[in-house]
Design a protein around this motif. Structure first.
Motif, PDB file in Angstrom:
ATOM      1  N   PHE A  57       0.835  -1.200   0.000  1.00  0.00           N
ATOM      2  CA  PHE A  57       0.000   0.000   0.000  1.00  0.00           C
ATOM      3  C   PHE A  57       0.872   1.254   0.000  1.00  0.00           C
ATOM      4  O   PHE A  57       0.620   2.209  -0.750  1.00  0.00           O
ATOM      5  CB  PHE A  57      -0.917  -0.028   1.220  1.00  0.00           C
ATOM      6  CG  PHE A  57      -1.806   1.174   1.367  1.00  0.00           C
ATOM      7  CD1 PHE A  57      -2.821   1.434   0.456  1.00  0.00           C
ATOM      8  CD2 PHE A  57      -1.631   2.054   2.429  1.00  0.00           C
ATOM      9  CE1 PHE A  57      -3.639   2.546   0.604  1.00  0.00           C
ATOM     10  CE2 PHE A  57      -2.437   3.161   2.584  1.00  0.00           C
ATOM     11  CZ  PHE A  57      -3.443   3.413   1.669  1.00  0.00           C
ATOM     12  N   PHE A  58       1.913   1.246   0.811  1.00  0.00           N
ATOM     13  CA  PHE A  58       2.844   2.373   0.884  1.00  0.00           C
ATOM     14  C   PHE A  58       3.541   2.587  -0.459  1.00  0.00           C
ATOM     15  O   PHE A  58       3.655   3.723  -0.945  1.00  0.00           O
ATOM     16  CB  PHE A  58       3.855   2.110   2.000  1.00  0.00           C
ATOM     17  CG  PHE A  58       4.953   3.128   2.102  1.00  0.00           C
ATOM     18  CD1 PHE A  58       4.680   4.477   2.127  1.00  0.00           C
ATOM     19  CD2 PHE A  58       6.279   2.716   2.187  1.00  0.00           C
ATOM     20  CE1 PHE A  58       5.697   5.423   2.232  1.00  0.00           C
ATOM     21  CE2 PHE A  58       7.306   3.642   2.287  1.00  0.00           C
ATOM     22  CZ  PHE A  58       7.014   4.999   2.308  1.00  0.00           C
ATOM     23  N   HIS A  59       3.979   1.510  -1.072  1.00  0.00           N
ATOM     24  CA  HIS A  59       4.652   1.642  -2.362  1.00  0.00           C
ATOM     25  C   HIS A  59       3.679   2.086  -3.453  1.00  0.00           C
ATOM     26  O   HIS A  59       4.076   2.836  -4.365  1.00  0.00           O
ATOM     27  CB  HIS A  59       5.342   0.331  -2.742  1.00  0.00           C
ATOM     28  CG  HIS A  59       6.676   0.156  -2.098  1.00  0.00           C
ATOM     29  ND1 HIS A  59       6.809  -0.276  -0.790  1.00  0.00           N
ATOM     30  CD2 HIS A  59       7.935   0.387  -2.551  1.00  0.00           C
ATOM     31  CE1 HIS A  59       8.100  -0.323  -0.480  1.00  0.00           C
ATOM     32  NE2 HIS A  59       8.796   0.075  -1.525  1.00  0.00           N
ATOM     33  N   PHE A  60       2.439   1.644  -3.382  1.00  0.00           N
ATOM     34  CA  PHE A  60       1.442   2.154  -4.322  1.00  0.00           C
ATOM     35  C   PHE A  60       1.350   3.672  -4.229  1.00  0.00           C
ATOM     36  O   PHE A  60       1.320   4.381  -5.254  1.00  0.00           O
ATOM     37  CB  PHE A  60       0.066   1.536  -4.051  1.00  0.00           C
ATOM     38  CG  PHE A  60      -1.084   2.390  -4.505  1.00  0.00           C
ATOM     39  CD1 PHE A  60      -1.293   2.652  -5.844  1.00  0.00           C
ATOM     40  CD2 PHE A  60      -1.953   2.957  -3.573  1.00  0.00           C
ATOM     41  CE1 PHE A  60      -2.339   3.466  -6.263  1.00  0.00           C
ATOM     42  CE2 PHE A  60      -2.996   3.772  -3.991  1.00  0.00           C
ATOM     43  CZ  PHE A  60      -3.183   4.025  -5.330  1.00  0.00           C
ATOM     44  N   LEU A  61       1.331   4.200  -3.012  1.00  0.00           N
ATOM     45  CA  LEU A  61       1.241   5.648  -2.835  1.00  0.00           C
ATOM     46  C   LEU A  61       2.463   6.360  -3.416  1.00  0.00           C
ATOM     47  O   LEU A  61       2.380   7.527  -3.817  1.00  0.00           O
ATOM     48  CB  LEU A  61       1.090   5.989  -1.352  1.00  0.00           C
ATOM     49  CG  LEU A  61      -0.223   5.546  -0.681  1.00  0.00           C
ATOM     50  CD1 LEU A  61      -0.194   5.861   0.805  1.00  0.00           C
ATOM     51  CD2 LEU A  61      -1.429   6.215  -1.347  1.00  0.00           C
ATOM     52  N   LEU A  62       3.603   5.668  -3.483  1.00  0.00           N
ATOM     53  CA  LEU A  62       4.833   6.266  -4.003  1.00  0.00           C
ATOM     54  C   LEU A  62       4.987   6.128  -5.511  1.00  0.00           C
ATOM     55  O   LEU A  62       5.882   6.734  -6.095  1.00  0.00           O
ATOM     56  CB  LEU A  62       6.051   5.637  -3.309  1.00  0.00           C
ATOM     57  CG  LEU A  62       6.382   6.160  -1.918  1.00  0.00           C
ATOM     58  CD1 LEU A  62       7.461   5.299  -1.264  1.00  0.00           C
ATOM     59  CD2 LEU A  62       6.835   7.613  -1.968  1.00  0.00           C
ATOM     60  N   TYR A  63       4.122   5.340  -6.153  1.00  0.00           N
ATOM     61  CA  TYR A  63       4.207   5.189  -7.608  1.00  0.00           C
ATOM     62  C   TYR A  63       3.501   6.378  -8.266  1.00  0.00           C
ATOM     63  O   TYR A  63       2.266   6.456  -8.275  1.00  0.00           O
ATOM     64  CB  TYR A  63       3.551   3.886  -8.060  1.00  0.00           C
ATOM     65  CG  TYR A  63       4.286   2.623  -7.680  1.00  0.00           C
ATOM     66  CD1 TYR A  63       5.671   2.553  -7.737  1.00  0.00           C
ATOM     67  CD2 TYR A  63       3.593   1.481  -7.276  1.00  0.00           C
ATOM     68  CE1 TYR A  63       6.341   1.389  -7.397  1.00  0.00           C
ATOM     69  CE2 TYR A  63       4.260   0.315  -6.938  1.00  0.00           C
ATOM     70  CZ  TYR A  63       5.641   0.276  -6.999  1.00  0.00           C
ATOM     71  OH  TYR A  63       6.304  -0.879  -6.658  1.00  0.00           O
ATOM     72  N   ASP A  64       4.268   7.303  -8.854  1.00  0.00           N
ATOM     73  CA  ASP A  64       3.629   8.502  -9.401  1.00  0.00           C
ATOM     74  C   ASP A  64       2.798   8.203 -10.651  1.00  0.00           C
ATOM     75  O   ASP A  64       1.892   8.970 -10.981  1.00  0.00           O
ATOM     76  CB  ASP A  64       4.676   9.582  -9.691  1.00  0.00           C
ATOM     77  CG  ASP A  64       5.683   9.166 -10.738  1.00  0.00           C
ATOM     78  OD1 ASP A  64       5.409   9.347 -11.927  1.00  0.00           O
ATOM     79  OD2 ASP A  64       6.756   8.655 -10.367  1.00  0.00           O
TER      80      ASP A  64
END
Length: 614
Positions: A115-122
């Motif tokens: 979930f955190f990495h999803f938020l970081l994928y621009d």
């Protein structure tokens, strides 16, 4: 701790895989004064408290978030009201495929790190909307248009090469107005593009036209406008008309009548190319200059932009007194041209002009008078705009409601620098012509402004610049307005520098000490600057700081973000920048990619930020 004095011969940014000084324990080694090593452990970015709380809330306290739970998060917290379960499922699958490639078939939900990495994928969670959302059916005069200046130059205004390459780059970035300066070559029928009366090397016009044809719609389907500064004889104008029609074919649009009552809309001109220049006439006669002999790039027959750039005074005894203006060469007497161009110019050339450029002779106030029976384009230098804004601000706004105003850089900007665009936007100027091959913070603002509306190169002007009151009054840019929106910005963390740069790029002796500066750029009442604390010795700094910005004209506000690396004994180092249109910001927690000084996107560097309007 603050950075020590650094080696100024730093290596260039490295590709993602290059971490030559990282040891097997996940640490970076820094050599101190060639005597001993300092070892710093590499720390990965961790989910901020807000992210953990949101994950817990929308996963109902569980260890995984399903596609339906992700959809609820996107709708309720990220304000993505149109998100469907199928959309959320695609995101889950994409995140799992990127992070768990080998076990992707056995996973169907996201854990906290996913979930955190999803938020970081621009590309999945970017900061602004990627779709065209403005009404595109109004006349062209109701839009700000992404505009280039001397689009053929590769570098400075005096000695750089002229080429089709910067034209292609501009079109790929989304620029919609390309400027070409046309001069006769030494051979018969040869037409060159170059900056007159300078040492710039020419490029054949046909090369530029073919490049425009091939790349016009690489990034946007909306019309490309070619503004011509024409230094040609009628015979060569006829040759230009032939080249243009043969090169563009059905892509070329031109009106059936000589004078338009209003301009067509971007929507009606999709995938079309249009021409804007002065109606054809002997150039020197229209300028009031007596000449003998042929036109020449090295002669005296150039626009004022050329005169300014070459450092040679424009106001000479050869000019009539009422022609001594600071505007472009293409600003000539429209009435005279309309009456005589069929006799003196090339009829085929005149027929191709959609946006007529010109002005009546006389003072600036006269130039800004609105004609009832036709629309046109007027060019002013940045200094002329400042003068007009100070003395005739409402006249400028009134003119730009139906006519097009182009602003160009002053001639002393020989290094291809740019000016502050906000004054032009405040007064409704549609074409703020910029040196796209240039550099600097003003160009960052231009890039940011035209990231709006899906990056299509056309932005609908705010209603207040288009409206008239009951007594025909228009907006006065000097009016103080009340706050209409408040933007809350939270800077959570940054990541990606260690993947894009060598471990000693910022500091020879320790990891970098990053901080973030956040600006609002807009009307003077909205201008603001905030700064986070410095996070020492960390490639993945977490700031978790929040700032509030009250806005009186959010329609013209830009959020400028810049990361710096603190240096106690030298100038702070640049760590990336971006500029975003405030009204296109997507609420919620977003990944904000950063760019280098030239505006090129860095491969991995991004910030995690939160946006909320109140």
């Amino acid at each position: 701790m603050g950075s020590y004095k650094k080696d100024k011969h730093r290596p260039s940014p490295l590709p993602e895989s290059s971490n030559s000084n990282k040891d097997e324990m996940g640490s970076y080694n820094y050599k101190m004064f060639n005597l001993f090593n300092r070892k710093f452990k590499i720390t990965e970015a961790e989910p901020p408290k807000d992210v953990k709380q949101l994950f817990s809330k929308f996963s109902n306290g569980g260890s995984h978030m399903t596609a339906d739970q992700l959809r609820r998060f996107l709708v309720l917290h990220q304000d993505e009201l149109d998100c469907t379960l199928a959309d959320a499922q695609k995101i889950v699958e994409e995140v799992i495929n990127r992070r768990h490639h080998l076990t992707r078939y056995s996973r169907h939900s996201l854990n906290l790190d996913d979930f955190f990495h999803f938020l970081l994928y621009d590309d999945l969670n970017g900061p602004i909307t990627s779709q065209v959302h403005n009404d595109m059916t109004a006349p062209l005069a109701q839009y700000f248009i992404y505009t280039g200046h001397n689009s053929y130059l590769t570098g400075n205004q005096l000695s750089s090469d002229c080429s089709e390459v910067p034209i292609v780059k501009a079109l790929q970035r989304g620029v919609r107005v390309i400027e070409l300066d046309l001069w006769p070559g030494s051979a018969k029928d040869e037409i060159l593009v170059l900056h007159g009366r300078t040492l710039t090397t020419p490029v054949p016009l046909i090369k530029c036209l073919k490049s425009i044809r091939d790349y016009a719609f690489a990034s946007s389907p909306y019309p490309v406008i070619i503004t011509l500064e024409d230094h040609l004889t009628p015979e060569l104008q006829a040759k230009v008309a032939e080249m243009v029609t043969q090169t563009f074919g059905g892509m070329l649009y031109y009106p059936e009548s000589d004078s338009l009552l209003q301009f067509p809309s971007p929507e009606s001109l999709k995938h079309r190319i249009i021409i804007s220049t002065k109606p054809p006439k002997e150039y020197l006669e229209s300028s009031g200059i007596k000449r003998k002999g042929p036109l020449s790039p090295g002669g005296r027959n150039s626009s004022e932009e050329d005169d300014e750039a070459s450092g040679i005074p424009y106001h000479t005894a050869e000019l009539e007194a009422d022609d001594r203006s600071d505007s472009d060469q293409d600003d000539v007497d429209l009435t005279d041209c309309d009456n005589k161009s069929g006799q003196l110019g090339a009829p085929g050339y005149k027929r191709l002009i959609t946006i007529h450029a010109g002005k009546p002779k006389g003072c600036l106030k006269d130039a800004l008078k609105v004609a009832a029976d036709k629309v046109r384009r007027l060019s002013l230098s940045e200094q002329e705009l400042e003068k007009a804004a100070a003395t005739n601000g409402t006249d400028v706004v009134r003119f730009t409601q139906n006519n097009i105003l182009r602003i160009y850089p002053k001639g002393t900007r020989i290094t291809s620098s740019n000016y502050k665009p906000i004054v032009g936007w405040m007064h409704g100027a549609q074409m703020i012509a910029f040196n796209m091959q240039g550099y600097g913070k003003s160009l960052w603002l231009m890039h940011g402004m035209f990231r709006a509306n899906g990056g299509c190169g056309y932005l609908k002007k705010p209603d207040f610049l288009l409206e008239k009151g009951p007594n025909n009054e228009v907006f006065d840019p000097k009016t103080k307005l009340p706050v209409t929106k408040t933007l809350n910005v939270k800077v959570y963390l940054g990541d990606g520098w260690r993947l894009d740069f060598s471990h000693t790029h910022f500091d020879s002796y320790s990891p970098p000490d990053f901080y973030t500066k956040v600006y609002i750029v807009g009307v003077p009442a909205d201008a603001a600057k905030r700064k986070t604390k410095i996070i020492e010795d960390n490639w993945s700094p977490a700031w978790n700081e929040e700032f509030t910005f009250p806005l009186t004209v959010p329609e013209l506000a830009l959020l400028r973000v810049e990361v710096q690396e603190y240096d106690m004994s030298d100038k702070d180092d640049f760590g990336g920048q971006t500029c975003l249109p405030v009204l296109d910001l997507r609420p919620g927690i977003r990944s904000v990619p950063l760019h280098d000084k030239k505006g090129e996107k860095l491969k991995n560097v991004r910030l995690l930020m939160g946006f909320q309007f109140v």
